[in-house]
Design a protein around this motif. Structure first.
Motif, short mmCIF file in Angstrom:
data_model
loop_
_atom_site.label_atom_id
_atom_site.label_comp_id
_atom_site.label_asym_id
_atom_site.label_seq_id
_atom_site.Cartn_x
_atom_site.Cartn_y
_atom_site.Cartn_z
N PHE A 198 0.85 -1.25 0.13
CA PHE A 198 0.15 -0.37 -0.31
C PHE A 198 1.03 1.48 -0.04
O PHE A 198 1.57 0.58 1.16
N ARG A 199 0.17 1.89 -0.81
CA ARG A 199 0.78 3.68 -0.89
C ARG A 199 1.03 4.24 0.61
O ARG A 199 -0.03 3.89 1.84
N ALA A 200 2.32 4.96 1.74
CA ALA A 200 2.62 5.18 2.73
C ALA A 200 1.21 6.44 3.18
O ALA A 200 0.61 6.80 2.57
N GLY A 201 0.27 5.47 4.17
CA GLY A 201 -0.52 6.14 4.92
C GLY A 201 -1.92 6.04 4.04
O GLY A 201 -3.10 6.23 5.29
N LEU A 202 -2.08 5.00 3.11
CA LEU A 202 -3.43 4.86 2.36
C LEU A 202 -3.76 3.39 3.03
O LEU A 202 -5.03 3.41 2.81
N PHE A 203 -3.17 2.83 3.89
CA PHE A 203 -4.09 0.99 4.12
C PHE A 203 -5.10 1.73 4.99
O PHE A 203 -6.21 1.46 5.11
N ARG A 204 -4.94 3.43 5.91
CA ARG A 204 -5.40 3.73 6.93
C ARG A 204 -7.45 3.54 6.10
O ARG A 204 -7.88 4.22 6.57
N ALA A 205 -7.15 4.15 4.53
CA ALA A 205 -8.62 4.17 4.38
C ALA A 205 -9.50 2.98 4.53
O ALA A 205 -10.77 2.91 4.41
N PHE A 206 -8.63 1.86 4.56
CA PHE A 206 -8.80 0.55 4.26
C PHE A 206 -9.42 -0.46 6.06
O PHE A 206 -10.51 -0.80 6.30
N HIS A 207 -8.43 0.45 6.80
CA HIS A 207 -8.33 -0.38 8.13
C HIS A 207 -8.30 1.17 8.61
O HIS A 207 -7.65 1.71 9.20
N GLY A 208 -9.03 1.99 9.12
CA GLY A 208 -9.73 3.30 9.97
C GLY A 208 -8.99 3.44 11.93
O GLY A 208 -8.37 1.39 11.95
N GLY A 209 -8.85 3.70 11.97
CA GLY A 209 -7.54 3.71 13.11
C GLY A 209 -6.37 4.13 13.63
O GLY A 209 -5.65 4.23 12.69
N HIS A 210 -6.25 4.30 14.05
CA HIS A 210 -4.31 4.87 15.06
C HIS A 210 -3.66 3.95 13.95
O HIS A 210 -3.71 2.37 14.37
#
Length: 270
Positions: A99-111
């Motif tokens: 995943f692109r840096a920082g973009l996995f958060r779109a799939f798995h929210g949270g810290h």
């Protein structure tokens, strides 16, 4: 967006690895490209075990694995803080999505620090997805594996891209490409925020600090450029270190050996 990068940065002794396995990168489906930098596939059929070593990038990976003696499984691999080593033996395959840096958060929210330095079984992150393991790893045709990976991730993809995550990813790319960014306050100035604000962004969207990200990319370059006759003092200056000792410290902390010992071992293997 540009296609998958061709470099082998982060792989320790890439020539040795490529001589033993089939390593390829593929683009994800167009709708996934804002999030996924590339898929990476490795297949092997080895007469004797081989240890692959990687200095991880500041990226989350979803990794489907077929390992002799372990069967088929999938993990969500958070950013690894240390050298990653894995023993490959017999016949096996790995299908990963970087995943692109920082973009996995779109799939798995949270810290995202919750994933840092961890490998979490797929079902714990995305419940009810166990059937994806057979679908991605099963086909012998790599195009079918890419299509199965696309179908799996498209089923999880958000409706829109978080602009803050995109900005974090752009900052990480800037750090990777611009040796002139040597300190956290310089990256914060580029981001138009305070040092504390930058640290909070990186912690939430990446799970690592901006200082760590800067260091990791510089160590990547040091590993790539290491060789007999390397002028380590000069290289340290070019990579933004205040002196050679700081580069040696970061190199040893990541690889477990000094630059000189690393070069000696690489020369012996060669």
């Amino acid at each position: 967006m540009a296609g998958p990068r061709k470099d082998t940065r982060g792989i320790v002794d890439p020539g040795e690895l490529m001589a033993r396995v089939r390593f390829r990168r593929f683009e994800a489906a167009r709708a996934l490209r804002p999030y996924v930098e590339n898929y990476w596939f490795i297949d092997w059929d080895l007469d004797e075990p081989y240890e692959s070593r990687v200095v991880p990038h500041p990226s989350v990976n979803v990794v489907f694995q077929r390992m002799e003696g372990r069967g088929d499984f999938c993990v969500v691999s958070g950013i690894g803080m240390d050298l990653f080593a894995i023993k490959l033996e017999g016949v096996g395959r790995v299908c990963g999505a970087k995943f692109r840096a920082g973009l996995f958060r779109a799939f798995h929210g949270g810290h995202q620090a919750e994933l840092t330095d961890r490998e979490v079984p797929l079902g714990e992150v995305f419940p009810g997805t166990s059937e994806a393991v057979a679908r991605v790893l099963g086909p012998d045709d790599e195009r079918d594996r890419v299509a199965a990976f696309d179908a799996f991730l498209l089923g999880l993809a958000p409706a829109s891209v978080d602009p803050v995550a995109v900005r974090v990813g752009e900052l990480v790319d800037r750090v990777r490409l611009d040796r002139g960014l040597r300190r956290v306050d310089e990256v914060a100035a580029v981001a138009g925020t305070s040092v504390r604000g930058l640290q909070r962004l990186f912690a939430e969207y990446l799970g690592v600090s901006p200082k760590w990200a800067i260091m990791r990319y510089r160590v990547h370059e040091a590993v790539e450029l290491a060789g007999p006759g390397t002028d380590w003092a000069r290289l340290a200056a070019e990579l933004g270190y205040s002196d050679q000792a700081h580069l040696v410290r970061d190199f040893r902390a990541t690889l477990g050996v000094s630059p000189a010992a690393f070069v000696r071992a690489s020369t012996t293997r060669g």
